[in-house]
Design a protein around this motif. Structure first.
Motif, PDB file in Angstrom:
ATOM      1  N   SER A  98       0.829  -1.213   0.000  1.00  0.00           N
ATOM      2  CA  SER A  98       0.000   0.000   0.000  1.00  0.00           C
ATOM      3  C   SER A  98       0.857   1.255   0.000  1.00  0.00           C
ATOM      4  N   ILE A  99       1.883   1.264   0.827  1.00  0.00           N
ATOM      5  CA  ILE A  99       2.794   2.421   0.877  1.00  0.00           C
ATOM      6  C   ILE A  99       3.448   2.631  -0.473  1.00  0.00           C
ATOM      7  N   PHE A 100       3.911   1.543  -1.100  1.00  0.00           N
ATOM      8  CA  PHE A 100       4.543   1.639  -2.422  1.00  0.00           C
ATOM      9  C   PHE A 100       3.583   2.235  -3.450  1.00  0.00           C
ATOM     10  N   ILE A 101       2.348   1.744  -3.492  1.00  0.00           N
ATOM     11  CA  ILE A 101       1.370   2.232  -4.466  1.00  0.00           C
ATOM     12  C   ILE A 101       1.074   3.711  -4.241  1.00  0.00           C
ATOM     13  N   PHE A 102       0.908   4.122  -2.982  1.00  0.00           N
ATOM     14  CA  PHE A 102       0.600   5.526  -2.714  1.00  0.00           C
ATOM     15  C   PHE A 102       1.792   6.436  -2.985  1.00  0.00           C
ATOM     16  N   LEU A 103       3.005   5.938  -2.775  1.00  0.00           N
ATOM     17  CA  LEU A 103       4.202   6.710  -3.152  1.00  0.00           C
ATOM     18  C   LEU A 103       4.290   6.866  -4.666  1.00  0.00           C
ATOM     19  N   LEU A 104       3.948   5.815  -5.401  1.00  0.00           N
ATOM     20  CA  LEU A 104       3.948   5.879  -6.864  1.00  0.00           C
ATOM     21  C   LEU A 104       2.941   6.919  -7.351  1.00  0.00           C
ATOM     22  N   ILE A 105       1.750   6.911  -6.801  1.00  0.00           N
ATOM     23  CA  ILE A 105       0.735   7.899  -7.181  1.00  0.00           C
ATOM     24  C   ILE A 105       1.208   9.307  -6.788  1.00  0.00           C
ATOM     25  N   GLY A 106       1.806   9.431  -5.611  1.00  0.00           N
ATOM     26  CA  GLY A 106       2.355  10.720  -5.179  1.00  0.00           C
ATOM     27  C   GLY A 106       3.443  11.226  -6.110  1.00  0.00           C
ATOM     28  N   LEU A 107       4.266  10.309  -6.610  1.00  0.00           N
ATOM     29  CA  LEU A 107       5.317  10.695  -7.559  1.00  0.00           C
ATOM     30  C   LEU A 107       4.702  11.324  -8.803  1.00  0.00           C
ATOM     31  N   PHE A 108       3.649  10.727  -9.329  1.00  0.00           N
ATOM     32  CA  PHE A 108       3.003  11.294 -10.509  1.00  0.00           C
ATOM     33  C   PHE A 108       2.368  12.650 -10.221  1.00  0.00           C
ATOM     34  N   PRO A 138      11.281  15.328  -9.686  1.00  0.00           N
ATOM     35  CA  PRO A 138      12.345  15.617  -8.738  1.00  0.00           C
ATOM     36  C   PRO A 138      13.695  14.993  -9.107  1.00  0.00           C
ATOM     37  N   PHE A 139      13.904  14.624 -10.371  1.00  0.00           N
ATOM     38  CA  PHE A 139      15.057  13.805 -10.728  1.00  0.00           C
ATOM     39  C   PHE A 139      16.259  14.536 -11.319  1.00  0.00           C
ATOM     40  N   VAL A 140      16.049  15.403 -12.287  1.00  0.00           N
ATOM     41  CA  VAL A 140      17.154  15.936 -13.092  1.00  0.00           C
ATOM     42  C   VAL A 140      17.054  17.454 -13.201  1.00  0.00           C
ATOM     43  N   LYS A 141      18.210  18.085 -13.210  1.00  0.00           N
ATOM     44  CA  LYS A 141      18.281  19.527 -13.429  1.00  0.00           C
ATOM     45  C   LYS A 141      19.466  19.784 -14.355  1.00  0.00           C
ATOM     46  N   LYS A 142      19.234  20.472 -15.464  1.00  0.00           N
ATOM     47  CA  LYS A 142      20.301  20.806 -16.412  1.00  0.00           C
ATOM     48  C   LYS A 142      20.287  22.306 -16.657  1.00  0.00           C
ATOM     49  N   ASN A 143      21.477  22.849 -16.766  1.00  0.00           N
ATOM     50  CA  ASN A 143      21.675  24.256 -17.059  1.00  0.00           C
ATOM     51  C   ASN A 143      22.762  24.329 -18.126  1.00  0.00           C
ATOM     52  N   VAL A 144      22.404  24.680 -19.357  1.00  0.00           N
ATOM     53  CA  VAL A 144      23.353  24.652 -20.463  1.00  0.00           C
ATOM     54  C   VAL A 144      23.486  26.047 -21.066  1.00  0.00           C
ATOM     55  N   SER A 145      24.698  26.520 -21.138  1.00  0.00           N
ATOM     56  CA  SER A 145      24.986  27.810 -21.772  1.00  0.00           C
ATOM     57  C   SER A 145      25.011  27.621 -23.289  1.00  0.00           C
ATOM     58  N   TRP A 146      24.650  28.670 -24.030  1.00  0.00           N
ATOM     59  CA  TRP A 146      24.693  28.584 -25.494  1.00  0.00           C
ATOM     60  C   TRP A 146      26.109  28.291 -25.991  1.00  0.00           C
ATOM     61  N   ASN A 147      27.128  28.669 -25.228  1.00  0.00           N
ATOM     62  CA  ASN A 147      28.515  28.378 -25.621  1.00  0.00           C
ATOM     63  C   ASN A 147      28.794  26.878 -25.679  1.00  0.00           C
ATOM     64  N   ASP A 148      28.009  26.100 -24.942  1.00  0.00           N
ATOM     65  CA  ASP A 148      28.199  24.653 -24.899  1.00  0.00           C
ATOM     66  C   ASP A 148      27.302  23.900 -25.880  1.00  0.00           C
ATOM     67  N   VAL A 149      26.491  24.639 -26.657  1.00  0.00           N
ATOM     68  CA  VAL A 149      25.546  24.016 -27.586  1.00  0.00           C
ATOM     69  C   VAL A 149      26.113  24.046 -29.001  1.00  0.00           C
ATOM     70  N   GLU A 150      26.200  22.852 -29.588  1.00  0.00           N
ATOM     71  CA  GLU A 150      26.632  22.748 -30.989  1.00  0.00           C
ATOM     72  C   GLU A 150      25.456  22.932 -31.932  1.00  0.00           C
ATOM     73  N   SER A 151      24.322  22.284 -31.615  1.00  0.00           N
ATOM     74  CA  SER A 151      23.133  22.426 -32.456  1.00  0.00           C
ATOM     75  C   SER A 151      21.876  22.244 -31.612  1.00  0.00           C
ATOM     76  N   VAL A 152      20.800  22.841 -32.112  1.00  0.00           N
ATOM     77  CA  VAL A 152      19.500  22.735 -31.448  1.00  0.00           C
ATOM     78  C   VAL A 152      18.445  22.712 -32.552  1.00  0.00           C
ATOM     79  N   GLU A 153      17.478  21.797 -32.406  1.00  0.00           N
ATOM     80  CA  GLU A 153      16.471  21.649 -33.451  1.00  0.00           C
ATOM     81  C   GLU A 153      15.156  21.171 -32.838  1.00  0.00           C
TER      82      GLU A 153
END
Length: 158
Positions: free
Chosen positions: A53-63, A83-98
């Motif tokens: 029950s705890i697992f199921i309610f944690l899963l629903i809470g995650l969503f 709550p998993f990933v955070k990225k901060n990318v400067s344009w100087n580090d970007v080769e291409s974007v599409e």
């Protein structure tokens, strides 16, 4: 010139599925722990039922808390998959974007090792594919592809 988007899992069918899944432990707790009868033909132990029950309610809470936040401006690209990933990318580090239609990459959420690198999405099949100068790639899903293309076009002009 700034692009901001916050996406969450709000598909009706997903919440219907999660509601149905959430009813299982509630029924189990009521029948087995409150009424004192066995829940099903091969019931779990009371401890197992509580852990399940705890697992199921944690899963629903995650969503409930999952969010894909995207912010693109003249400084660069900021993405957070709460709550998993955070990225901060400067344009100087970007080769291409599409901005493109990436099709189906095996589901929604965080998809590793795709042709686009890591894909961060919530729904749909449109996103911004980013290739960094160090060779790494990732893709951020969007529900605002037209607006995103316009902001990227304006940023490239300046």
């Amino acid at each position: 010139m700034e692009f901001k988007e916050v996406q969450k899992f709000n598909q009706w069918w997903l919440w219907l599925l999660l509601a149905i899944i959430g009813l299982l432990p509630i029924a189990g707790i009521y029948i087995q722990l409150i009424k004192g009868e066995e829940f099903g033909s091969k019931p779990m132990s009371d401890t197992g039922l509580i852990i399940f029950s705890i697992f199921i309610f944690l899963l629903i809470g995650l969503f409930l808390v999952l969010r894909l936040k995207t912010n693109i401006d003249r400084a660069g690209i900021k993405m957070q998959y709460v709550p998993f990933v955070k990225k901060n990318v400067s344009w100087n580090d970007v080769e291409s974007v599409e901005v493109l239609d990436y099709g189906f990459v095996g589901g929604w959420g965080i998809r590793l090792w795709t042709v686009y690198g890591t894909v961060y999405n919530v729904k749909g099949s449109k996103g911004v594919a980013i290739k960094l100068t160090n060779g790494k790639k990732f893709l951020i899903g969007t529900q605002k592809a037209t607006e995103l293309e316009e902001v990227l076009r304006k940023i490239r002009q300046n």
